[in-house]
Motif scaffolding. Structure first.
Motif, PDB file in Angstrom:
ATOM      1  N   PHE A   1      82.058  -7.236  23.109  1.00 47.19           N
ATOM      2  CA  PHE A   1      82.735  -7.171  21.649  1.00 47.19           C
ATOM      3  C   PHE A   1      83.889  -6.235  21.463  1.00 47.19           C
ATOM      4  O   PHE A   1      83.708  -5.316  22.229  1.00 47.19           O
ATOM      5  N   ASN A   2      84.761  -6.426  20.517  1.00 46.63           N
ATOM      6  CA  ASN A   2      85.836  -5.423  20.589  1.00 46.63           C
ATOM      7  C   ASN A   2      85.350  -4.187  19.837  1.00 46.63           C
ATOM      8  O   ASN A   2      84.690  -4.171  18.740  1.00 46.63           O
ATOM      9  N   PRO A   3      85.565  -3.016  20.350  1.00 44.13           N
ATOM     10  CA  PRO A   3      85.221  -1.811  19.819  1.00 44.13           C
ATOM     11  C   PRO A   3      85.392  -1.636  18.311  1.00 44.13           C
ATOM     12  O   PRO A   3      84.543  -1.076  17.731  1.00 44.13           O
ATOM     13  N   LEU A   4      86.672  -1.949  18.071  1.00 44.92           N
ATOM     14  CA  LEU A   4      87.173  -1.787  16.525  1.00 44.92           C
ATOM     15  C   LEU A   4      85.932  -2.668  15.599  1.00 44.92           C
ATOM     16  O   LEU A   4      85.604  -2.230  14.592  1.00 44.92           O
ATOM     17  N   HIS A   5      85.560  -3.955  16.268  1.00 45.79           N
ATOM     18  CA  HIS A   5      84.604  -4.919  15.412  1.00 45.79           C
ATOM     19  C   HIS A   5      83.434  -4.071  15.203  1.00 45.79           C
ATOM     20  O   HIS A   5      82.825  -4.273  14.617  1.00 45.79           O
ATOM     21  N   ILE A   6      82.828  -3.472  16.302  1.00 47.62           N
ATOM     22  CA  ILE A   6      81.698  -2.709  16.322  1.00 47.62           C
ATOM     23  C   ILE A   6      81.615  -1.794  15.556  1.00 47.62           C
ATOM     24  O   ILE A   6      80.594  -1.522  14.665  1.00 47.62           O
ATOM     25  N   ILE A   7      82.669  -0.896  15.291  1.00 49.42           N
ATOM     26  CA  ILE A   7      82.954   0.342  14.270  1.00 49.42           C
ATOM     27  C   ILE A   7      82.966  -0.350  12.757  1.00 49.42           C
ATOM     28  O   ILE A   7      81.995   0.053  11.874  1.00 49.42           O
ATOM     29  N   ILE A   8      83.550  -1.386  12.724  1.00 49.40           N
ATOM     30  CA  ILE A   8      83.541  -2.135  11.278  1.00 49.40           C
ATOM     31  C   ILE A   8      82.095  -2.586  10.796  1.00 49.40           C
ATOM     32  O   ILE A   8      81.736  -2.458   9.715  1.00 49.40           O
TER      33      ILE A   8
ATOM     34  N   LEU B   1      79.521  -1.349  11.862  1.00 47.12           N
ATOM     35  CA  LEU B   1      78.466  -0.323  11.607  1.00 47.12           C
ATOM     36  C   LEU B   1      78.693   0.150  10.437  1.00 47.12           C
ATOM     37  O   LEU B   1      77.783   0.608   9.686  1.00 47.12           O
ATOM     38  N   VAL B   2      79.921   0.402   9.771  1.00 43.49           N
ATOM     39  CA  VAL B   2      80.274   1.001   8.606  1.00 43.49           C
ATOM     40  C   VAL B   2      79.912   0.043   7.518  1.00 43.49           C
ATOM     41  O   VAL B   2      79.156   0.379   6.670  1.00 43.49           O
ATOM     42  N   ALA B   3      80.023  -1.436   7.980  1.00 50.38           N
ATOM     43  CA  ALA B   3      79.652  -2.299   6.858  1.00 50.38           C
ATOM     44  C   ALA B   3      77.899  -2.318   6.622  1.00 50.38           C
ATOM     45  O   ALA B   3      77.455  -2.442   5.385  1.00 50.38           O
TER      46      ALA B   3
ATOM     47  N   THR C   1      75.851   0.292   7.127  1.00 49.24           N
ATOM     48  CA  THR C   1      75.600   1.517   6.638  1.00 49.24           C
ATOM     49  C   THR C   1      75.927   1.485   5.103  1.00 49.24           C
ATOM     50  O   THR C   1      75.142   1.939   4.137  1.00 49.24           O
ATOM     51  N   LEU C   2      77.043   0.756   4.612  1.00 50.15           N
ATOM     52  CA  LEU C   2      77.333   0.574   3.128  1.00 50.15           C
ATOM     53  C   LEU C   2      76.419  -0.291   2.562  1.00 50.15           C
ATOM     54  O   LEU C   2      75.840  -0.115   1.432  1.00 50.15           O
ATOM     55  N   ILE C   3      75.993  -1.662   3.195  1.00 48.45           N
ATOM     56  CA  ILE C   3      75.032  -2.345   2.753  1.00 48.45           C
ATOM     57  C   ILE C   3      73.594  -1.716   2.552  1.00 48.45           C
ATOM     58  O   ILE C   3      72.852  -1.667   1.540  1.00 48.45           O
ATOM     59  N   ALA C   4      73.240  -0.655   3.509  1.00 44.55           N
ATOM     60  CA  ALA C   4      71.932   0.053   3.579  1.00 44.55           C
ATOM     61  C   ALA C   4      71.911   0.894   2.305  1.00 44.55           C
ATOM     62  O   ALA C   4      70.950   0.972   1.533  1.00 44.55           O
ATOM     63  N   PHE C   5      73.112   1.642   1.895  1.00 46.19           N
ATOM     64  CA  PHE C   5      73.462   2.657   1.124  1.00 46.19           C
ATOM     65  C   PHE C   5      73.311   1.918  -0.366  1.00 46.19           C
ATOM     66  O   PHE C   5      72.426   2.451  -1.179  1.00 46.19           O
ATOM     67  N   VAL C   6      74.016   0.824  -0.416  1.00 53.46           N
ATOM     68  CA  VAL C   6      73.942   0.115  -1.693  1.00 53.46           C
ATOM     69  C   VAL C   6      72.705  -0.390  -1.952  1.00 53.46           C
ATOM     70  O   VAL C   6      72.069  -0.604  -3.020  1.00 53.46           O
ATOM     71  N   GLY C   7      71.999  -0.945  -0.877  1.00 47.88           N
ATOM     72  CA  GLY C   7      70.809  -1.693  -1.032  1.00 47.88           C
ATOM     73  C   GLY C   7      69.670  -0.547  -1.505  1.00 47.88           C
ATOM     74  O   GLY C   7      68.820  -0.724  -2.397  1.00 47.88           O
ATOM     75  N   PHE C   8      69.653   0.774  -0.986  1.00 47.69           N
ATOM     76  CA  PHE C   8      68.795   1.698  -1.482  1.00 47.69           C
ATOM     77  C   PHE C   8      68.938   2.231  -2.862  1.00 47.69           C
ATOM     78  O   PHE C   8      68.143   2.471  -3.496  1.00 47.69           O
TER      79      PHE C   8
END
Length: 328
Positions: free
Chosen positions: A155-162, A164-166, A168-175
């Motif tokens: 995978f493209n490293p940029l896609h991996i970072i995106i 992981l960020v996504a 994290t945000l989903i987990a935060f909003v879900g919590f």
């Protein structure tokens, strides 16, 4: 009508999925090719793997007694063993029905209230979940370089970072949503998490908590050793890395939840994990079938024998329980 349909679908879908996966695995590696591996396998290692599996199940039966004793029930070890093996066998027919049957067996033959027996099974699953999570964490640590390199290449490293960020945000909003919401879904999640925490804390309130923890570690150690020693049964897998074994074990363990007892899904899960290490398809699939079949034979024989012996072994005890209830 909808409830009846759901009940039948819960039974039929895993069976149909298992049948489909058997067909899929045989399309990847034909039966005659698998049988060559089975014929040439070193059965001394397979038997050793079965012994490790047996020891883990006996330890599970013994560990269960540590949970029941604080509730005021001194369950006979033989009944605990037969209840555990009966549960494994029943799970091959109806998913998760084994846990209900296991608690029911203690109610029938040891006069342990069903809800209490079932509650101890839930709390032991929590302990197993913790250990499984630890195994995954250790595997990720041991294989970090390999996993990191694999994802970088695929995978493209940029896609991996995106991603992981996504996540994290989903987990935060879900919590945040679950914490503040009073919806049916949120309440169910909160109830589940509260039960999970209660189950964890109950372990440390036991009189014999260290014995319980020791048995839990032993059970999972035997699972891994069972999986590892069986690799020696095939010459094509000798020299396999322990990291590959751990990833294969984790993948195979999760596959058991997909179909009844992992039928069909188990060898495919092993193959999927081993393929990451460029291990050939045929021996990987054959190994998955050998491990699954050997452990299934053990559980079917022990479970069937347990169901036969339970009423015989408890003939006098059952009569005593019935008499006491009649007197009350």
């Amino acid at each position: 009508m909808n409830q009846t349909l759901k009940k039948y679908l819960k039974i039929l879908l895993p069976i149909l999925l298992g049948v489909f996966l058997i067909g899929y695995s045989l399309s990847k590696v034909p039966l005659n090719e698998l049988l060559v591996f089975v014929k040439n396998a070193d059965y001394s290692w397979i038997l050793l793997g079965m012994l490790c599996g047996l020891l883990s199940h006996l330890s599970r039966a013994y560990r269960w007694r540590f949970q029941l004793e604080p509730l005021g029930y001194k369950v006979r070890f033989a009944n605990s063993i037969m209840a555990v093996f009966s549960a494994y066998l029943i799970n091959y027919t109806i998913p998760r029905a084994g846990e209900v049957a296991r608690a029911s067996i203690l109610t029938t033959y040891e006069d342990v209230p069903f809800e209490k027996g079932f509650g101890t099974i839930v709390s032991e699953r929590v302990a197993d979940l913790i250990v499984m999570s630890a195994i995954i964490g250790i595997t990720l640590f041991i294989q970090f370089d390999f996993i990191y390199q694999f994802f970088i290449e695929k995978f493209n490293p940029l896609h991996i970072i995106i991603a992981l960020v996504a996540l994290t945000l989903i987990a935060f909003v879900g919590f945040r949503y679950i914490k503040s919401s009073q919806s049916t879904f949120a309440l169910k999640v909160k109830k589940f998490l509260a039960g999970l925490l209660e189950g964890v804390l109950s372990i440390f309130k036991m009189k014999k908590k260290w014995a319980f923890i020791g048995h839990t570690l032993f059970i999972w150690s035997m699972y891994i050793v069972m999986f590892y020693v069986t690799t020696f049964s095939l010459t094509e897998l000798q020299g396999i890395s322990f990291g590959a074994v751990l990833l294969g074990f984790i993948s195979a363990t999760f596959s058991i939840a997909a179909t009844n007892g992992g039928i069909g899904s188990y060898p495919i899960a092993v193959y999927a994990a081993f393929s990451l290490f460029a291990i050939p398809e045929s021996p990987s699939m054959a190994f998955g079938w050998i491990v699954w079949a050997s452990q299934t034979v053990l559980l079917v024989l022990a479970g069937g024998l347990s169901l036969i012996l339970l009423p015989v072994f408890n003939k006098n005890k059952r009569a005593e329980i019935t008499k006491n209830k009649d007197e009350v």
